[in-house]
Enzyme design. Structure first.
Site, PDB file in Angstrom:
ATOM      1  N   TYR A 105       0.753  -1.163  -0.087  1.00  0.00           N
ATOM      2  CA  TYR A 105       0.119  -0.133  -0.123  1.00  0.00           C
ATOM      3  C   TYR A 105       0.816   1.198   0.087  1.00  0.00           C
ATOM      4  O   TYR A 105       1.527   1.591   1.091  1.00  0.00           O
ATOM      5  CB  TYR A 105      -0.921  -0.151   1.405  1.00  0.00           C
ATOM      6  N   ASP A 144      -2.335  -1.458  -3.830  1.00  0.00           N
ATOM      7  CA  ASP A 144      -2.743   0.018  -4.375  1.00  0.00           C
ATOM      8  C   ASP A 144      -1.218   0.897  -4.427  1.00  0.00           C
ATOM      9  O   ASP A 144      -0.790   1.228  -3.184  1.00  0.00           O
ATOM     10  CB  ASP A 144      -3.758   0.960  -3.226  1.00  0.00           C
ATOM     11  N   HIS A 242     -12.204   1.454  -3.766  1.00  0.00           N
ATOM     12  CA  HIS A 242     -11.385   0.750  -4.866  1.00  0.00           C
ATOM     13  C   HIS A 242     -12.219  -0.462  -5.261  1.00  0.00           C
ATOM     14  O   HIS A 242     -13.216  -0.921  -4.495  1.00  0.00           O
ATOM     15  CB  HIS A 242     -10.178   0.518  -4.366  1.00  0.00           C
TER      16      HIS A 242
END
Length: 258
Positions: A105, A144, A242
């Site tokens: 992340y 991400d 998302h």
């Protein structure tokens, strides 16, 4: 072998919006999540007993965090990016017989770009880390990455040119990472596909009109290209800002399944 990655933007909230149904229906061999926003012991998921779970919690409550659920037994698990203390729970690395799995992340540069320097330093550390792993065995990295790499990867590139996630500095770091020996698996299969996004603002009707960004990725070592079978975006799955992304690849560690 099927892998799934999803920034759930708060796992407890996502569970209340159908996370468990999607988790069980996908029957992924490895399922990675980012932005769990949990501390240890704050949630007990209903899941298939075939999975072993690994968590990297942030010290700050309700912030960041990553987790991996895997049917394949890892040889080792590493929490953090390098030897420095990493308090935000942003990365988990599982070593398997034939590859490394990196769930990440990436830090956001923030709306005012006040964290851009921190972000760019992270990018350099992350690239070095990926190269070190790749020197030993192939890497599958997912998560991400907080950057839309090219103009095709977001709906409104002109109006976002100097915004967090689409600055030239961030995009250049992504280019250098790929040039160091990795493939953006989705673009490997769909080099020219427009409107393929993984994140949408919570503003009214933005997702309905598909005004989004593609900032979630599966990156793989270039030498794994012949093993790739498909990549997808489950854009109809709700529960977060998302949506999940999927990678299908030839089985690399069949002998090591639980």
């Amino acid at each position: 072998m099927k892998l799934v990655s999803w920034n759930v933007n708060g796992l407890r909230a996502c569970v209340n919006k159908g996370f468990n149904n999607y988790f069980l229906q996908t029957e992924a061999d490895i399922f990675c999540i980012q932005e769990t926003k949990l501390q240890e012991g704050q949630i007990c998921l209903e899941q298939d007993e075939a999975y072993t779970q690994y968590w990297n919690h942030a010290i700050k409550k309700g912030y960041s965090g990553t987790a991996v659920f895997t049917k394949i037994k890892p040889l080792s698990v590493r929490y953090g990016l390098d030897e420095e203390h990493e308090p935000e729970g942003r990365i988990l690395t599982l070593e398997f017989d034939s590859f490394y799995l990196v769930n990440v992340y990436t830090p956001n540069a923030r709306r005012d770009l006040s964290r851009l320097d921190f972000r760019l330093a992270w990018e350099d550390r992350f690239k070095n880390y990926m190269q070190q792993l790749d020197a030993r065995k192939p890497v599958i990295a997912c998560g991400d990455l907080n950057v839309a790499h090219h103009e095709i990867d977001l709906k409104n590139p002109k109006s976002n040119r100097n915004n967090s996630g689409f600055t030239m500095e961030e995009r250049d770091k992504m280019t250098k990472l790929l040039e160091s020996g990795f493939i953006d698996s989705y673009r490997h299969f769909y080099p020219d596909k427009e409107g393929a996004y993984t994140w949408w603002s919570y503003m009214p009707k933005v997702r309905e009109r598909n005004v989004g960004w593609r900032i979630d990725y599966f990156l793989v070592s270039a030498r794994l290209a012949p093993s790739l079978l498909g990549a997808g975006i489950d854009c109809d799955v709700m529960g977060s800002d998302h949506c999940p992304i999927v990678l299908n690849i030839e089985q690399l560690d069949a002998q090591n399944e639980e």
